[in-house]
Design an enzyme around this catalytic site. Structure first.
Site, PDB file in Angstrom:
ATOM      1  N   HIS A 262      -5.358  -7.651  14.893  1.00  0.00           N
ATOM      2  CA  HIS A 262      -5.331  -6.516  13.961  1.00  0.00           C
ATOM      3  C   HIS A 262      -6.087  -6.920  12.696  1.00  0.00           C
ATOM      4  O   HIS A 262      -5.779  -7.946  12.087  1.00  0.00           O
ATOM      5  CB  HIS A 262      -3.877  -6.158  13.656  1.00  0.00           C
TER       6      HIS A 262
ATOM      7  N   HIS B  42      -1.610   0.446  14.611  1.00  0.00           N
ATOM      8  CA  HIS B  42      -1.799   1.704  13.904  1.00  0.00           C
ATOM      9  C   HIS B  42      -3.208   1.837  13.321  1.00  0.00           C
ATOM     10  O   HIS B  42      -3.454   2.750  12.523  1.00  0.00           O
ATOM     11  CB  HIS B  42      -0.739   1.826  12.779  1.00  0.00           C
TER      12      HIS B  42
ATOM     13  N   HIS C 212       0.814  -1.229   0.000  1.00  0.00           N
ATOM     14  CA  HIS C 212       0.000   0.000   0.000  1.00  0.00           C
ATOM     15  C   HIS C 212       0.851   1.286   0.000  1.00  0.00           C
ATOM     16  O   HIS C 212       0.763   2.139   0.867  1.00  0.00           O
ATOM     17  CB  HIS C 212      -1.088  -0.005   1.068  1.00  0.00           C
TER      18      HIS C 212
ATOM     19  N   HIS D 134       5.006  -9.119  11.647  1.00  0.00           N
ATOM     20  CA  HIS D 134       5.904  -9.100  10.474  1.00  0.00           C
ATOM     21  C   HIS D 134       7.346  -9.251  10.952  1.00  0.00           C
ATOM     22  O   HIS D 134       7.726  -8.671  11.983  1.00  0.00           O
ATOM     23  CB  HIS D 134       5.820  -7.760   9.734  1.00  0.00           C
TER      24      HIS D 134
ATOM     25  N   TYR E 129      10.229   0.710   8.606  1.00  0.00           N
ATOM     26  CA  TYR E 129       8.875   0.300   8.991  1.00  0.00           C
ATOM     27  C   TYR E 129       8.228   1.364   9.872  1.00  0.00           C
ATOM     28  O   TYR E 129       7.090   1.780   9.637  1.00  0.00           O
ATOM     29  CB  TYR E 129       8.983  -1.037   9.740  1.00  0.00           C
TER      30      TYR E 129
ATOM     31  N   GLU F  93      -6.296  -5.456   9.709  1.00  0.00           N
ATOM     32  CA  GLU F  93      -5.838  -5.121   8.353  1.00  0.00           C
ATOM     33  C   GLU F  93      -5.695  -6.420   7.545  1.00  0.00           C
ATOM     34  O   GLU F  93      -5.255  -7.451   8.077  1.00  0.00           O
ATOM     35  CB  GLU F  93      -4.518  -4.338   8.398  1.00  0.00           C
TER      36      GLU F  93
ATOM     37  N   ASP G  63      -3.724  -7.820   5.580  1.00  0.00           N
ATOM     38  CA  ASP G  63      -2.511  -8.652   5.497  1.00  0.00           C
ATOM     39  C   ASP G  63      -2.462  -9.665   6.640  1.00  0.00           C
ATOM     40  O   ASP G  63      -1.684 -10.616   6.601  1.00  0.00           O
ATOM     41  CB  ASP G  63      -1.228  -7.803   5.442  1.00  0.00           C
TER      42      ASP G  63
ATOM     43  N   ASP H  49       1.380  -5.424  14.559  1.00  0.00           N
ATOM     44  CA  ASP H  49       2.349  -4.708  13.712  1.00  0.00           C
ATOM     45  C   ASP H  49       3.512  -4.098  14.514  1.00  0.00           C
ATOM     46  O   ASP H  49       4.599  -3.883  13.963  1.00  0.00           O
ATOM     47  CB  ASP H  49       1.651  -3.577  12.948  1.00  0.00           C
TER      48      ASP H  49
HETATM   49 FE1  FEO Z   1      -1.397  -2.968   9.744  1.00  0.00          FE
HETATM   50 FE2  FEO Z   1       0.562  -5.588   8.980  1.00  0.00          FE
HETATM   51  O1  FEO Z   1      -0.958  -4.557   8.936  1.00  0.00           O
END
Ligand code: FEO
Length: 399
Positions: free
Chosen positions: A81, A146, A27, A226, A193, A83, A85, A165
């Protein structure tokens, strides 16, 4: 016999995520070293999956789970989370394993309902606990770190923090732990990051650091969504210091020059400004947008005391690549103390005025600007050097 294995990260917790070696665009953020989508399996009485993976990576997760337990034995899924991903794979995983319950924060329930209306998700409270039978998960909301739904989960018995994250990095590796990788790589990847994903939310990071310290929780493992899992707590303590520095907006004697150029005139100006800064002992990162992208600019901005933005005028406007970068930097809300603008033009010459306004909108003290009609003359080059020198003096007086 499964091909892909789970990796044990504590007595009863396994990494069961996926490695995305190939992603290069996340993104708007360039992920030049790929990423991982980390998910974790807790082998408790109630077998629990913490977080999912991006859609398309479900089979990798399920295969890793199958290396330690039949995936159909998963009873709980916790989504830290929403999101995609991390949540994109949850519908397919849930369809296969048929968990008894799926949990998320209140914000997570709202977000997951919007993405996947078919999923029944139960809310957990900030500070709440979930019994897994012989183990307990504690929850801590980390709103706006976030996303509004973001939360941490903590496996009390083994002192494992699942931090989604936070403390992550976009880095695909075969190594799963921080202490298997060079420290300089961990810092570099964490810097990029933080700059691109978390900078805007720095005030929340400061609050979170205090909230975690006040909680009295201790950690043996910190497992983000991640990149590598932190198991060397000396390394993690050092990374916390970086998070503190970045979120407190501490800057160094460093300037970022970011520019684009049509026929090398703005580029020549950049080099002279750079020389003026260097004359004052300032570290300079000179970033030409035909050789780097917005993610790299944001990364270098994290500890910079000045941003000097350059663009030629085209069609009475700023060169488009600089508009893109300035919009991105403004959104991330860097608190860069000083700014300046420069650029060449052929007739109308609006770019410098617009760049100066953008820098002011970002909260920079705009020190000055230089314009060049077509090719920079000796006089214009001198003005550029002097501008760099003046910014350098300001930085030295501040730091
Ligand atoms: Fe905020 Fe790794 O997604």
């Amino acid at each position: 016999m499964p091909n892909l294995n789970a990796i044990k990260i504590s007595d009863s917790v396994y990494w069961v995520g996926a490695i995305d070696w190939n992603i290069r665009y996340f993104h708007g953020y360039s992920t030049l070293k790929g990423t991982t989508y980390n998910a974790y399996l807790v082998l408790s009485d109630k077998i629990t999956l913490i977080d999912g993976v991006k859609k398309g990576f479900e089979d990798e997760l399920l295969e890793r789970v199958a290396s330690v337990v039949d995936p159909k034995k998963i009873e709980y899924i916790v989504s830290n989370h929403a999101e995609p991903d991390h949540s994109g794979g949850i519908p397919k995983i849930a369809e296969i394993v048929k968990p008894e319950k799926i949990f998320a924060s209140k914000g997570g329930v709202r977000a997951l309902a919007a993405y996947y209306p078919e999923l029944p998700v139960k809310a957990v409270a900030d500070g709440g606990e979930l019994s897994l039978g012989n183990k307990t998960l504690k929850f801590m909301e980390t709103k706006m770190l976030h996303w509004p739904d973001s939360m941490f989960s903590y496996l009390a018995e083994e002192e494992v923090l699942f931090s989604q994250d936070a403390f992550g990095m976009h880095l695909a590796t075969s190594e799963r732990f921080d202490d298997e990788l060079p420290w300089s790589l961990l810092v570099d990847m964490s810097t990029g990051y933080y700059a691109n994903i978390i900078t805007l939310y720095s005030p929340f990071v400061q609050n979170l650091l205090k909230k975690v310290a006040a909680s009295g929780l201790t950690f043996k493992v910190v497992a983000p969504d991640h990149g590598p899992v932190w198991r060397n707590m000396d390394n993690f303590a050092e990374m916390l210091k970086y998070y503190d520095k970045w979120s407190a907006r501490k800057t160094d004697k460093k300037a970022v020059i970011v520019y684009d150029s049509m026929w090398h005139s703005t580029e020549k100006m950049a080099r002279c400004i750079e020389d003026g800064l260097v004359s004052q002992g300032i570290k300079v990162k000179s970033l030409f947008l035909q050789s780097c992208d917005r993610s790299e600019v944001a990364t270098e901005m994290l500890d910079a005391s000045a941003v000097i933005a350059g663009a030629p005028t085209i069609n009475n406007e700023i060169f488009p690549s600089m508009s893109d970068v300035m919009c991105y930097l403004k959104g991330l809300k860097f608190k860069t103390p000083f700014g300046a603008a420069f650029g060449s033009y052929g007739w109308s010459g609006e770019s410098v005025k617009y760049l100066s306004q953008m820098l002011a909108d970002m909260g920079c003290e705009v020190i000055g600007s230089v314009k060049s009609l077509y090719v920079p003359s000796e006089e214009v080059k001198k003005q550029c050097f002097e501008l760099g020198k003046e910014i350098g003096e300001k930085i030295n007086n501040r730091n």
